[in-house]
Design an enzyme around this catalytic site. Sequence first.
Site, PDB file in Angstrom:
ATOM      1  N   ASP A   1      55.817  47.457 113.738  1.00 58.31           N
ATOM      2  CA  ASP A   1      55.112  48.477 112.971  1.00 58.31           C
ATOM      3  C   ASP A   1      56.012  49.587 112.457  1.00 58.31           C
ATOM      4  OD1 ASP A   1      55.307  49.542 115.752  1.00 58.31           O
ATOM      5  OD2 ASP A   1      54.187  51.223 114.894  1.00 58.31           O
TER       6      ASP A   1
ATOM      7  N   ASP B   1      60.299  50.492 116.544  1.00 60.35           N
ATOM      8  CA  ASP B   1      60.382  49.889 117.866  1.00 60.35           C
ATOM      9  C   ASP B   1      60.243  48.378 117.754  1.00 60.35           C
ATOM     10  OD1 ASP B   1      57.773  49.520 117.213  1.00 60.35           O
ATOM     11  OD2 ASP B   1      56.952  50.893 118.695  1.00 60.35           O
TER      12      ASP B   1
ATOM     13  N   TYR C   1      48.107  53.507 119.254  1.00 59.72           N
ATOM     14  CA  TYR C   1      47.147  53.171 118.190  1.00 59.72           C
ATOM     15  C   TYR C   1      45.749  53.047 118.778  1.00 59.72           C
ATOM     16  CZ  TYR C   1      51.083  52.340 115.070  1.00 59.72           C
ATOM     17  OH  TYR C   1      52.218  52.493 114.306  1.00 59.72           O
TER      18      TYR C   1
ATOM     19  N   GLU D   1      60.894  58.591 111.371  1.00 63.99           N
ATOM     20  CA  GLU D   1      60.543  57.192 111.621  1.00 63.99           C
ATOM     21  C   GLU D   1      59.785  56.582 110.448  1.00 63.99           C
ATOM     22  OE1 GLU D   1      58.855  54.437 115.280  1.00 63.99           O
ATOM     23  OE2 GLU D   1      58.178  56.513 115.124  1.00 63.99           O
TER      24      GLU D   1
END
Length: 520
Positions: A99, A102, A253, A493
Amino acid sequence: MAPRSPPTHRLCVRILLASFLAAHRLVPPSSASFFGFPHFPASAKRQHDYRDALAKSILFFEGQRSGRLPPGQRAAWRGDSGVSDGAAAGADLEGGYYDAGDNVKFGFPMAFTTTMLAWSVLEFGDSMPRDERRHAAAAVRWGSDYLLKTLALPGVIFLQVGDPWKDHECWERPEDMDTERTVYNVSAGRPGSDIAGETAAALAAASMVFRDDDAEYAETLLASARKAFEYADTYKGAYSDDPDLRAGGCPFYCDFNGYQDELLWGAAWLRRASKDDTFLQYIQNNGKTLGAEDSSNEFGWDNKHAGLNVLVSKEFIEGEMLSLQSYKEFADNFICTLIPESSSPHITYTPGGMLYKPGGSNMQHVTSISFLLLTYAKYLSKSSHTVNCGDISVGPVTLQQQAKKQVDYLLGDNPMKMSYMIGYGDRYPQRIHHRASSLPSIKDHPQRMACKEGTPYYNSPSSNPNPLIGAVVGGPGEDDTYEDDRADFRKSEPTTYINAPLVGVLAFLVGNPNPGHFRH
């Protein structure tokens, strides 16, 4: 990747390491501030190369791939990873996307990413150069192939691969990861209408992308979308309400917004893809009980209301389906919150003109809302409809110009005078929060790097050795400043759901670089 909190914001997972030395920070050239949209001096404006930005925004997804990479892989510094994902559950869950920065595969944002990539191709694919249309379709298929696998075993839908807490203890390449690849799933006993509804939306939207070129695959996608929706509607509930799933997925999430919007969202995409009146009736009969009128100026992996209302309003605007008029009204209300001149309470803009919502990873809001502005403008342009915001009436060109301003900000027309897309322009972030990008490539350093061996690279003030071309970082804060700090995940990120809607926005701008100006 770091925890998300309501509505799509981030909280710290752990204490972050110290920020970089001041010498490595970027300082905004100007501190000028003003309300509304920015009016940069002529010297700050330039005509952006939207075609180049589009190509790079699509290339980004190849850097996020999990599984065995295909022969045509263009992000050549990546290698195979996660090839045995799913084995612990007796399933083949190889493939899909990481996603963010990571090595976890979170199904909820991945399904939304796939939906938005497909929607980008459906609405604006005609403006894409042929090669980029092909690459965009390949990006959709990499996501939809994986989502089909999540439905392959009877009675369950696979939600996630990887223990995020253990993953976040390491700073290591996906090719080397040795953390536990825990598999999470939803079932009748622990429902997940949210993940199932979004999976249904993604597969239905993707089926339309492949309908002309691969009819058999498109039919498989549509049939699987129906299956996912049936599950979502039969076993109602949010996956993050289950203690075990919550422990694995939250606070990264969680479904903060509830599962009701995904039920309508899935039905809306199935209606568009299949033309089946069953789904039209579902939207008509359940809109009120499932919260279609919920007011929100947000659209993203968790909250689908604004996107739902824009999507459904298409059938009213273009086909005069009167029973769907309320969705047009809800969409108008959303649009009015984006118009500074309207009397409606509206979203915040930074002094430099960027659409802003607190919490970090702000570019997800910039790209997703810009996409809705352009899509709604497209629907309106095929009719005599406008948007009435109190004393003012807003037409398609205004919406297009607003979206263009947001994208131009992202690409460099901002107080920092830097692009927030890696590889675009002369000045862009060098130290993004991304494991694979920040560590030596497996092609250059084939020796395995264990969990903690990447920590010196995380702490290093050096630029990332593998530029993740096309990645868009979380972006600056409410004061328009950006510190090029790998540790500041809220700003540095990238995520797949920042880029997915941007693909459609940039495709529109390739064909219409100056909305409102006629081309001679």
